[in-house]
Design an enzyme around this catalytic site. Structure first.
Site, PDB file in Angstrom:
ATOM      1  N   GLU A  21       6.673  -1.926   3.227  1.00  0.00           N
ATOM      2  CA  GLU A  21       7.385  -2.403   2.023  1.00  0.00           C
ATOM      3  C   GLU A  21       7.028  -1.424   0.926  1.00  0.00           C
ATOM      4  OE1 GLU A  21       9.473  -4.805   1.887  1.00  0.00           O
ATOM      5  OE2 GLU A  21       8.982  -6.278   3.422  1.00  0.00           O
ATOM      6  N   CYS A  29       8.187  -3.874  -7.384  1.00  0.00           N
ATOM      7  CA  CYS A  29       8.949  -2.960  -6.518  1.00  0.00           C
ATOM      8  C   CYS A  29      10.438  -3.168  -6.697  1.00  0.00           C
ATOM      9  CB  CYS A  29       8.540  -3.175  -5.069  1.00  0.00           C
ATOM     10  SG  CYS A  29       8.723  -4.871  -4.515  1.00  0.00           S
TER      11      CYS A  29
HETATM   12  P1  NAD Z   1      -0.537   2.875  -2.960  1.00  0.00           P
HETATM   13  O1  NAD Z   1       0.295   3.363  -1.838  1.00  0.00           O
HETATM   14  O2  NAD Z   1      -1.257   3.868  -3.792  1.00  0.00           O
HETATM   15  O3  NAD Z   1      -1.657   1.864  -2.443  1.00  0.00           O
HETATM   16  C1  NAD Z   1      -1.333   0.691  -1.716  1.00  0.00           C
HETATM   17  C2  NAD Z   1      -2.492   0.343  -0.806  1.00  0.00           C
HETATM   18  O4  NAD Z   1      -2.638   1.366   0.180  1.00  0.00           O
HETATM   19  C3  NAD Z   1      -3.841   0.230  -1.491  1.00  0.00           C
HETATM   20  O5  NAD Z   1      -4.526  -0.882  -0.947  1.00  0.00           O
HETATM   21  C4  NAD Z   1      -4.528   1.534  -1.115  1.00  0.00           C
HETATM   22  O6  NAD Z   1      -5.941   1.452  -1.117  1.00  0.00           O
HETATM   23  C5  NAD Z   1      -4.000   1.755   0.292  1.00  0.00           C
HETATM   24  N1  NAD Z   1      -4.049   3.144   0.774  1.00  0.00           N
HETATM   25  C6  NAD Z   1      -4.096   4.285   0.049  1.00  0.00           C
HETATM   26  N2  NAD Z   1      -4.087   5.369   0.861  1.00  0.00           N
HETATM   27  C7  NAD Z   1      -4.015   4.889   2.131  1.00  0.00           C
HETATM   28  C8  NAD Z   1      -3.922   5.506   3.426  1.00  0.00           C
HETATM   29  N3  NAD Z   1      -3.915   6.822   3.568  1.00  0.00           N
HETATM   30  N4  NAD Z   1      -3.807   4.704   4.497  1.00  0.00           N
HETATM   31  C9  NAD Z   1      -3.764   3.364   4.368  1.00  0.00           C
HETATM   32  N5  NAD Z   1      -3.859   2.723   3.181  1.00  0.00           N
HETATM   33  C10 NAD Z   1      -3.978   3.484   2.077  1.00  0.00           C
HETATM   34  O7  NAD Z   1       0.441   1.962  -3.838  1.00  0.00           O
HETATM   35  P2  NAD Z   1       0.118   1.244  -5.217  1.00  0.00           P
HETATM   36  O8  NAD Z   1       0.104   2.305  -6.277  1.00  0.00           O
HETATM   37  O9  NAD Z   1      -1.042   0.335  -5.057  1.00  0.00           O
HETATM   38  O10 NAD Z   1       1.405   0.312  -5.404  1.00  0.00           O
HETATM   39  C11 NAD Z   1       2.524   0.678  -6.132  1.00  0.00           C
HETATM   40  C12 NAD Z   1       3.679   0.983  -5.205  1.00  0.00           C
HETATM   41  O11 NAD Z   1       3.901  -0.110  -4.326  1.00  0.00           O
HETATM   42  C13 NAD Z   1       5.001   1.166  -5.933  1.00  0.00           C
HETATM   43  O12 NAD Z   1       5.703   2.279  -5.422  1.00  0.00           O
HETATM   44  C14 NAD Z   1       5.763  -0.108  -5.620  1.00  0.00           C
HETATM   45  O13 NAD Z   1       7.167   0.014  -5.707  1.00  0.00           O
HETATM   46  C15 NAD Z   1       5.285  -0.419  -4.263  1.00  0.00           C
HETATM   47  N6  NAD Z   1       5.465  -1.840  -3.945  1.00  0.00           N
HETATM   48  C16 NAD Z   1       6.389  -2.190  -2.993  1.00  0.00           C
HETATM   49  C17 NAD Z   1       6.627  -3.529  -2.719  1.00  0.00           C
HETATM   50  C18 NAD Z   1       7.662  -3.949  -1.699  1.00  0.00           C
HETATM   51  O14 NAD Z   1       7.627  -5.103  -1.271  1.00  0.00           O
HETATM   52  N7  NAD Z   1       8.579  -3.101  -1.294  1.00  0.00           N
HETATM   53  C19 NAD Z   1       5.909  -4.503  -3.408  1.00  0.00           C
HETATM   54  C20 NAD Z   1       4.989  -4.117  -4.357  1.00  0.00           C
HETATM   55  C21 NAD Z   1       4.766  -2.778  -4.615  1.00  0.00           C
END
Ligand code: NAD
Length: 485
Positions: free
Chosen positions: A254, A288
């Protein structure tokens, strides 16, 4: 969890955040600082789980799986409903902690927790049954939906508890066990919820650990995890997909969105302005599926933009505990700087007009004034990229065909919306949008029974609804010869 007031710093001296692993609460790992985005200062410490804790959690989840999957659907539903009731009751207690780490106004934090409980209840009430594909003279074919095993859930920082609880409900209801990791920016409220969960789920069924990005990467590569449910950025989603391929893990991604709204010439302008302003600025635009660009027919563009700007200016911005606050700060410094750089770039474009906001607030923390900008073209970064902050560009278009082409440009395709009085015309436009959800006369509604996810680089697979539950399961076809004679 002690009945304590998390608004006060002293309360945090009496509460130790702990991971939930195999039914035990552990404070293992070196502490890291959690920042209050309203002040920009570290206000609490949280232990960081590492490789040892991950191994322990995966082993506990694997050990707990056979007994959990052997329970009936009704039994698993009953446990999840008990959990929802406890979470709902604890919402006022945990809300201040969620507000402090995330920045959202206190009433909105309480709503997030209560809505999490509602989603847990609804998701675990969806009908799930084997399906008879056919039973005729060629034989009987039944589709047997089975749990996958151990799921790894990885959550972001915008709705830390709600997005994590969607994974809890879907993974556990379908008979899997779960290892869940909140974002390192917002681990505390989720660890408070872990304490509630300890008394409800059998040991190992639900494991919650605060870990950093490396911990997340460790989960995606772990051979003992069968599926990753990831919510976060597109860039990380691609890494998750790559890493999960080593063991062909099932994945649901997502990811981000750059949702377009198309406002037709016959739209109810006040209703559209109200709905779009709410979508653009709720949770400080960090959703998002928030509207992130608006294409308005030229006949209604100026009036719509003026009304959205009026609503933006009227919003009360402040820290979570200030009376009447409607919008808080951006959650972290990196995101704050990114949003401001998009605003600066937009302001420098020829023809750009700032109708509201346009700058950071002159106070500590990561506050940005709700911002409305017109006069941009689609090459401006604010239009082309996901801003994930309280800034909305509004663009004038000659007709709906032009709006659809622009809305569909780019690599993202999470949501979109159409605003107009003629239902059939709106539906025709909606069908032409390249996005996972196309709303009509609303934007950004999240419902447990409706599959949700993105087209193109906004995601992979769907969550919610029976389709979402099936993404936590594997289908087996039972294919029997017809009875002889
Ligand atoms: P992010 O990708 O930086 O981090 C999300 C999670 O992934 C965190 O828990 C982080 O620690 C973990 N992570 C980081 N690197 C990783 C790796 N290499 N492998 C596995 N996990 C890892 O995202 P963010 O900045 O926390 O969130 C914002 C983004 O999320 C925005 O782009 C937003 O649109 C999106 N988002 C999408 C939805 C949806 O349902 N489509 C919902 C909410 C947020």
């Amino acid at each position: 969890m002690p009945a304590t007031d998390f608004r006060q710093d002293e309360a945090l001296q009496h509460w130790q955040p702990r991971h939930l692993v195999g039914g035990e609460l552990l404070a293992a790992g070196a502490p890291f600082g959690v920042t209050d985005p309203s002040s920009g200062k570290v206000f609490a410490e949280c232990p960081e789980a590492g490789v040892e804790e991950l191994e322990r959690a995966v082993a506990a989840a694997r050990a707990a799986w056979p007994a959990w999957k052997a329970r009936s659907l009704e039994q698993r539903r009953a446990v999840l409903h008990d959990f929802a009731a406890v979470l709902e009751q604890a919402a006022p207690l945990i809300a201040p902690l969620l507000s402090r780490e995330q920045g959202k106004p206190l009433p909105q934090a309480e709503v997030e927790l209560k809505v999490s409980a509602i989603h847990i209840r609804h998701l675990s009430s969806l009908p799930l049954a084997d399906q008879t594909l056919r039973a005729d003279d060629r034989g009987a074919v039944v589709l047997n939906w089975r749990p996958l095993g151990v799921v790894g859930g990885i959550a972001p920082w915008n709705f830390p508890v709600a997005l994590a609880m969607h994974k809890v409900a879907q993974a556990l209801y379908t008979g899997n066990t779960l290892v869940l990791k909140p974002s390192p920016y917002t681990p505390l409220a989720t660890l408070a919820v872990a304490e509630l969960a300890q008394g409800i789920f059998p040991p190992g069924v639900l494991n919650i650990l605060a870990g950093g990005n490396a911990f997340g990467a460790g989960m995606t590569a772990h051979p003992g995890i069968d599926k990753i449910s990831f919510t976060g950025s597109v860039a990380t989603g691609k890494q998750v997909m790559q890493s999960a391929s080593a063991s062909l893990k099932r994945i649901t991604l997502e990811l981000g969105g750059n949702d377009a709204a198309i406002v037709l010439d016959d739209a109810d302008i006040e209703a559209a302005a109200a709905g779009l302003a709410r979508s653009a600025f709720y949770n400080c635009g960090q959703i998002c599926m928030a509207v992130k660009r608006i294409y308005a027919h030229h006949a209604v563009h100026d009036e719509l933009a003026a009304r959205i700007a009026e609503k933006a200016q009227a919003l009360k911005v402040g820290s979570a505990f200030e009376e009447g606050v409607e919008m808080g700060p951006v959650q972290n410094r990196m995101q704050y700087e990114k949003v401001l750089s998009l605003v600066d770039d937009a302001r420098s474009q020829p023809g750009a007009m700032v109708l509201a906001g346009g700058a950071a607030l002159d106070r500590p923390g990561y506050f940005i004034a709700p911002t409305v900008i017109t006069g941009l073209d689609d090459s401006a970064r604010l239009v082309a990229e996901e801003q994930f902050g309280p800034v909305i560009p509004i663009i004038s278009v000659p007709d709906e065909d032009d709006a659809i082409v622009r809305a569909n440009a780019g690599t993202l395709g999470l949501g979109g919306s159409v605003w107009g009085r003629d239902g059939a015309r709106c539906a025709a436009v909606a069908r032409r949008l390249d996005c996972g959800t196309a709303w009509i006369n609303r934007h950004g509604v999240n419902e447990s029974d409706v599959p949700f996810g993105g087209m193109k680089e906004s995601g992979y697979g769907r969550e919610h609804g029976v389709m979402g539950l099936h993404s936590y399961m594997e289908m087996q076809a039972i294919n029997a010869v017809p009875p002889s004679g």
